[in-house]
Design a protein around this motif. Structure first.
Motif, PDB file in Angstrom:
ATOM      1  N   CYS A  26      -1.830 -14.063   5.300  1.00 19.58           N
ATOM      2  CA  CYS A  26      -0.793 -13.243   4.666  1.00 19.58           C
ATOM      3  C   CYS A  26       0.589 -13.572   5.227  1.00 19.58           C
ATOM      4  N   LEU A  27       0.648 -13.784   6.543  1.00 21.81           N
ATOM      5  CA  LEU A  27       1.945 -13.990   7.188  1.00 21.81           C
ATOM      6  C   LEU A  27       2.542 -15.359   6.862  1.00 21.81           C
ATOM      7  N   ASN A  28       1.748 -16.232   6.284  1.00 22.01           N
ATOM      8  CA  ASN A  28       2.285 -17.514   5.857  1.00 22.01           C
ATOM      9  C   ASN A  28       3.337 -17.308   4.752  1.00 22.01           C
ATOM     10  N   CYS A  29       3.152 -16.301   3.928  1.00 19.25           N
ATOM     11  CA  CYS A  29       4.133 -16.003   2.874  1.00 19.25           C
ATOM     12  C   CYS A  29       5.011 -14.805   3.235  1.00 19.25           C
ATOM     13  N   HIS A  30       4.418 -13.778   3.823  1.00 18.14           N
ATOM     14  CA  HIS A  30       5.179 -12.552   4.111  1.00 18.14           C
ATOM     15  C   HIS A  30       5.953 -12.661   5.425  1.00 18.14           C
ATOM     16  N   THR A  31       6.786 -13.681   5.503  1.00 11.68           N
ATOM     17  CA  THR A  31       7.616 -13.894   6.689  1.00 11.68           C
ATOM     18  C   THR A  31       8.903 -13.082   6.553  1.00 11.68           C
ATOM     19  N   PRO A  35      11.907 -12.511   0.703  1.00  8.23           N
ATOM     20  CA  PRO A  35      12.201 -11.198   0.112  1.00  8.23           C
ATOM     21  C   PRO A  35      10.975 -10.267   0.109  1.00  8.23           C
ATOM     22  N   ALA A  36       9.779 -10.843   0.040  1.00  6.56           N
ATOM     23  CA  ALA A  36       8.568 -10.016   0.069  1.00  6.56           C
ATOM     24  C   ALA A  36       8.015  -9.882   1.488  1.00  6.56           C
ATOM     25  N   GLY A  37       8.808 -10.299   2.484  1.00  2.80           N
ATOM     26  CA  GLY A  37       8.298 -10.304   3.850  1.00  2.80           C
ATOM     27  C   GLY A  37       8.362  -8.958   4.548  1.00  2.80           C
ATOM     28  N   HIS A  45       4.799  -2.453  11.689  1.00  2.00           N
ATOM     29  CA  HIS A  45       4.407  -2.215  10.301  1.00  2.00           C
ATOM     30  C   HIS A  45       3.081  -1.455  10.228  1.00  2.00           C
ATOM     31  N   THR A  46       2.123  -1.867  11.068  1.00  2.00           N
ATOM     32  CA  THR A  46       0.777  -1.292  10.946  1.00  2.00           C
ATOM     33  C   THR A  46       0.593  -0.017  11.780  1.00  2.00           C
ATOM     34  N   HIS A  47       1.457   0.203  12.766  1.00  2.00           N
ATOM     35  CA  HIS A  47       1.331   1.351  13.680  1.00  2.00           C
ATOM     36  C   HIS A  47       0.017   1.324  14.456  1.00  2.00           C
ATOM     37  N   PRO A  53      -8.317  -4.037  15.069  1.00  2.00           N
ATOM     38  CA  PRO A  53      -8.794  -3.932  13.678  1.00  2.00           C
ATOM     39  C   PRO A  53      -7.829  -3.166  12.763  1.00  2.00           C
ATOM     40  N   GLY A  54      -7.168  -2.139  13.298  1.00  2.00           N
ATOM     41  CA  GLY A  54      -6.225  -1.364  12.486  1.00  2.00           C
ATOM     42  C   GLY A  54      -4.939  -2.114  12.193  1.00  2.00           C
ATOM     43  N   SER A  55      -4.818  -3.333  12.715  1.00  2.00           N
ATOM     44  CA  SER A  55      -3.620  -4.129  12.496  1.00  2.00           C
ATOM     45  C   SER A  55      -3.909  -5.378  11.650  1.00  2.00           C
ATOM     46  N   GLU A  56      -5.108  -5.439  11.089  1.00  2.00           N
ATOM     47  CA  GLU A  56      -5.461  -6.545  10.181  1.00  2.00           C
ATOM     48  C   GLU A  56      -4.933  -6.213   8.787  1.00  2.00           C
ATOM     49  N   CYS A  57      -4.210  -7.139   8.170  1.00  2.00           N
ATOM     50  CA  CYS A  57      -3.666  -6.884   6.831  1.00  2.00           C
ATOM     51  C   CYS A  57      -4.761  -6.403   5.867  1.00  2.00           C
ATOM     52  N   THR A  58      -5.918  -7.072   5.933  1.00  2.00           N
ATOM     53  CA  THR A  58      -6.973  -6.743   4.970  1.00  2.00           C
ATOM     54  C   THR A  58      -7.522  -5.325   5.178  1.00  2.00           C
ATOM     55  N   CYS A  60      -5.983  -2.527   5.552  1.00  2.00           N
ATOM     56  CA  CYS A  60      -5.272  -1.528   4.750  1.00  2.00           C
ATOM     57  C   CYS A  60      -4.967  -2.001   3.330  1.00  2.00           C
ATOM     58  N   HIS A  61      -4.859  -3.311   3.124  1.00  2.00           N
ATOM     59  CA  HIS A  61      -4.453  -3.799   1.803  1.00  2.00           C
ATOM     60  C   HIS A  61      -5.597  -4.339   0.973  1.00  2.00           C
ATOM     61  N   MET A  62      -6.749  -4.580   1.609  1.00  2.00           N
ATOM     62  CA  MET A  62      -7.904  -5.084   0.874  1.00  2.00           C
ATOM     63  C   MET A  62      -9.189  -4.405   1.325  1.00  2.00           C
ATOM     64  N   ARG A  80      -2.366  -3.472  -3.035  1.00  2.00           N
ATOM     65  CA  ARG A  80      -1.643  -2.210  -2.894  1.00  2.00           C
ATOM     66  C   ARG A  80      -2.295  -1.323  -1.841  1.00  2.00           C
ATOM     67  N   PHE A  81      -1.464  -0.646  -1.065  1.00  2.00           N
ATOM     68  CA  PHE A  81      -1.995   0.329  -0.131  1.00  2.00           C
ATOM     69  C   PHE A  81      -2.464   1.562  -0.924  1.00  2.00           C
ATOM     70  N   ILE A  82      -3.688   1.992  -0.678  1.00  2.00           N
ATOM     71  CA  ILE A  82      -4.211   3.164  -1.391  1.00  2.00           C
ATOM     72  C   ILE A  82      -3.997   4.397  -0.524  1.00  2.00           C
ATOM     73  N   GLU A 111      -0.029  11.828   9.435  1.00  2.00           N
ATOM     74  CA  GLU A 111       0.312  10.660  10.251  1.00  2.00           C
ATOM     75  C   GLU A 111       1.246   9.731   9.470  1.00  2.00           C
ATOM     76  N   LEU A 112       0.897   9.480   8.212  1.00  2.00           N
ATOM     77  CA  LEU A 112       1.709   8.583   7.376  1.00  2.00           C
ATOM     78  C   LEU A 112       3.119   9.132   7.175  1.00  2.00           C
ATOM     79  N   ALA A 113       3.219  10.448   7.055  1.00  2.00           N
ATOM     80  CA  ALA A 113       4.542  11.060   6.842  1.00  2.00           C
ATOM     81  C   ALA A 113       5.460  10.814   8.039  1.00  2.00           C
TER      82      ALA A 113
HETATM   83  C1  HEC Z   1      -2.606   0.502   8.963  1.00  2.00           C
HETATM   84  C2  HEC Z   1      -2.346   0.124   7.610  1.00  2.00           C
HETATM   85  C3  HEC Z   1      -1.601  -1.139   7.268  1.00  2.00           C
HETATM   86  C4  HEC Z   1      -1.850  -2.413   7.742  1.00  2.00           C
HETATM   87  C5  HEC Z   1      -2.912  -2.852   8.739  1.00  2.00           C
HETATM   88  C6  HEC Z   1      -0.925  -3.295   7.053  1.00  2.00           C
HETATM   89  N1  HEC Z   1      -0.157  -2.570   6.185  1.00  2.00           N
HETATM   90 FE1  HEC Z   1       1.221  -3.329   4.866  1.00  2.00          FE
HETATM   91  N2  HEC Z   1       1.625  -1.436   4.214  1.00  2.00           N
HETATM   92  C7  HEC Z   1       1.034  -0.279   4.670  1.00  2.00           C
HETATM   93  C8  HEC Z   1       1.649   0.871   4.022  1.00  2.00           C
HETATM   94  C9  HEC Z   1       1.288   2.332   4.249  1.00  2.00           C
HETATM   95  C10 HEC Z   1       2.637   0.345   3.144  1.00  2.00           C
HETATM   96  C11 HEC Z   1       3.580   1.107   2.223  1.00  2.00           C
HETATM   97  C12 HEC Z   1       2.971   1.179   0.852  1.00  2.00           C
HETATM   98  C13 HEC Z   1       3.889   1.765  -0.184  1.00  2.00           C
HETATM   99  O1  HEC Z   1       5.039   2.066   0.124  1.00  2.00           O
HETATM  100  O2  HEC Z   1       3.436   1.951  -1.341  1.00  2.00           O
HETATM  101  C14 HEC Z   1       2.599  -1.103   3.286  1.00  2.00           C
HETATM  102  C15 HEC Z   1       3.413  -1.982   2.576  1.00  2.00           C
HETATM  103  C16 HEC Z   1       3.338  -3.366   2.648  1.00  2.00           C
HETATM  104  C17 HEC Z   1       4.095  -4.292   1.815  1.00  2.00           C
HETATM  105  C18 HEC Z   1       5.056  -3.915   0.698  1.00  2.00           C
HETATM  106  C19 HEC Z   1       6.481  -4.009   1.153  1.00  2.00           C
HETATM  107  C20 HEC Z   1       6.839  -2.968   2.190  1.00  2.00           C
HETATM  108  O3  HEC Z   1       7.191  -3.372   3.327  1.00  2.00           O
HETATM  109  O4  HEC Z   1       6.800  -1.759   1.892  1.00  2.00           O
HETATM  110  C21 HEC Z   1       3.762  -5.561   2.214  1.00  2.00           C
HETATM  111  C22 HEC Z   1       4.292  -6.878   1.661  1.00  2.00           C
HETATM  112  C23 HEC Z   1       2.790  -5.429   3.284  1.00  2.00           C
HETATM  113  N3  HEC Z   1       2.539  -4.087   3.523  1.00  2.00           N
HETATM  114  C24 HEC Z   1       2.212  -6.491   3.941  1.00  2.00           C
HETATM  115  C25 HEC Z   1       1.341  -6.374   5.019  1.00  2.00           C
HETATM  116  C26 HEC Z   1       0.875  -7.512   5.826  1.00  2.00           C
HETATM  117  C27 HEC Z   1       1.281  -8.949   5.588  1.00  2.00           C
HETATM  118  C28 HEC Z   1       0.018  -7.003   6.770  1.00  2.00           C
HETATM  119  C29 HEC Z   1      -0.651  -7.742   7.906  1.00  2.00           C
HETATM  120  C30 HEC Z   1       0.253  -8.422   8.832  1.00  2.00           C
HETATM  121  C31 HEC Z   1      -0.044  -5.550   6.546  1.00  2.00           C
HETATM  122  N4  HEC Z   1       0.782  -5.215   5.512  1.00  2.00           N
HETATM  123  C32 HEC Z   1      -0.848  -4.670   7.274  1.00  2.00           C
HETATM  124  C33 HEC Z   1       0.013  -0.192   5.579  1.00  2.00           C
HETATM  125  C34 HEC Z   1      -0.542  -1.253   6.286  1.00  2.00           C
END
Ligand code: HEC
Ligand code: HEC
Ligand code: HEC
Ligand code: HEC
Length: 125
Positions: A26-31, A35-37, A45-47, A53-58, A60-62, A80-82, A111-113
């Motif tokens: 994912c980070l190869n494109c989301h740098t 603009p989508a980085g 980003h992941t908190h 494991p809670g910091s793996e893109c997949t 939360c996003h897959m 999309r984040f659900i 927590e998200l808030a």
């Molecule tokens: C613990 C959960 C969690 C993890 C892990 C996570 N994300 Fe997210 N991500 C979110 C949330 C929540 C949002 C906001 C979604 C929204 O606003 O609809 C988000 C939004 C995004 C967006 C949309 C743009 C933005 O910044 O709002 C991108 C792109 C993204 N994440 C990429 C990644 C990538 C790449 C990784 C791995 C490096 C990653 N995420 C890991 C929770 C996570």
């Protein structure tokens, strides 16, 4: 986006025939310069601690919630984040309480808030 932006057609070197494994895919494109980085570091980003494991893109996003044959579930490919809000409204499983078994949607939403990296209007209301 095409399947082969992420998957290799003829090689099984990585799990699921992926071009790269883990967050590197994912980070190869989301740098940061894209603009989508991500606007922050991965941990911000992941908190969750980087590399956990809670910091793996997949995670939360897959999440593995797409039901195919029988009881087999495969990874969601909408990326999309659900939000737990969607779990309350439509019963779609969300990544937070799927991993944090025993925690409520209410807990995940509060927590998200508190996350300053994302708008509460999009994820927790
Ligand atoms: C613990 C959960 C969690 C993890 C892990 C996570 N994300 Fe997210 N991500 C979110 C949330 C929540 C949002 C906001 C979604 C929204 O606003 O609809 C988000 C939004 C995004 C967006 C949309 C743009 C933005 O910044 O709002 C991108 C792109 C993204 N994440 C990429 C990644 C990538 C790449 C990784 C791995 C490096 C990653 N995420 C890991 C929770 C996570
Ligand atoms: C080949 C480059 C590429 C790869 C690899 C890639 N992305 Fe993306 N991603 C994009 C582009 C381009 C967009 C669309 C940005 C836009 O339209 O603003 C996007 C959008 C997104 C969004 C926002 C979706 C939305 O509906 O707002 C998320 C979340 C996301 N990607 C997560 C991921 C995750 C997780 C991975 C790894 C499994 C990944 N991406 C791998 C290029 C990529
Ligand atoms: C943005 C990157 C990305 C794109 C584009 C993408 N995939 Fe995936 N795919 C993944 C990742 C990452 C996994 C592994 C998820 C995991 O291990 O949690 C995966 C897993 C899979 C799996 C294995 C089952 C599973 O759930 O692990 C299949 C089958 C699959 N993808 C098919 C496709 C098809 C078909 C397309 C095109 C329509 C496609 N993918 C497009 C990233 C992507
Ligand atoms: C793949 C599993 C996974 C996912 C998905 C996940 N977490 Fe976590 N989370 C963990 C683990 C493991 C810890 C323990 C800290 C660590 O990683 O060392 C943790 C710690 C936490 C903590 C701090 C400790 C606690 O229990 O109070 C909070 C808050 C939290 N997660 C909230 C969330 C929220 C909100 C989401 C959804 C956006 C989420 N997590 C998604 C695995 C996950």
């Amino acid at each position: 986006m095409r399947c082969f932006d992420c998957h290799q057609v003829h090689s099984g070197r990585n799990p699921s025939n992926l071009i790269r494994s883990g967050n590197a895919l994912c980070l190869n494109c989301h740098t940061a310069d894209n603009p989508a980085g991500l606007r922050t570091s991965v941990a911000e980003h992941t908190h969750h601690p980087a590399g956990s494991p809670g910091s793996e893109c997949t995670s939360c996003h897959m999440p593995r919630i797409e039901q195919t044959l029988g009881k087999t579930s495969v990874s969601s490919h909408t990326f999309r984040f659900i939000s737990p809000k969607l779990t309350e409204q439509f019963g779609i499983p969300n990544p937070c309480t799927s991993c944090h078994e025993g925690k409520s949607n209410e807990w995940a939403l509060s927590e998200l808030a508190s996350w300053k990296t994302t708008s509460p209007w999009r994820v927790s209301r």
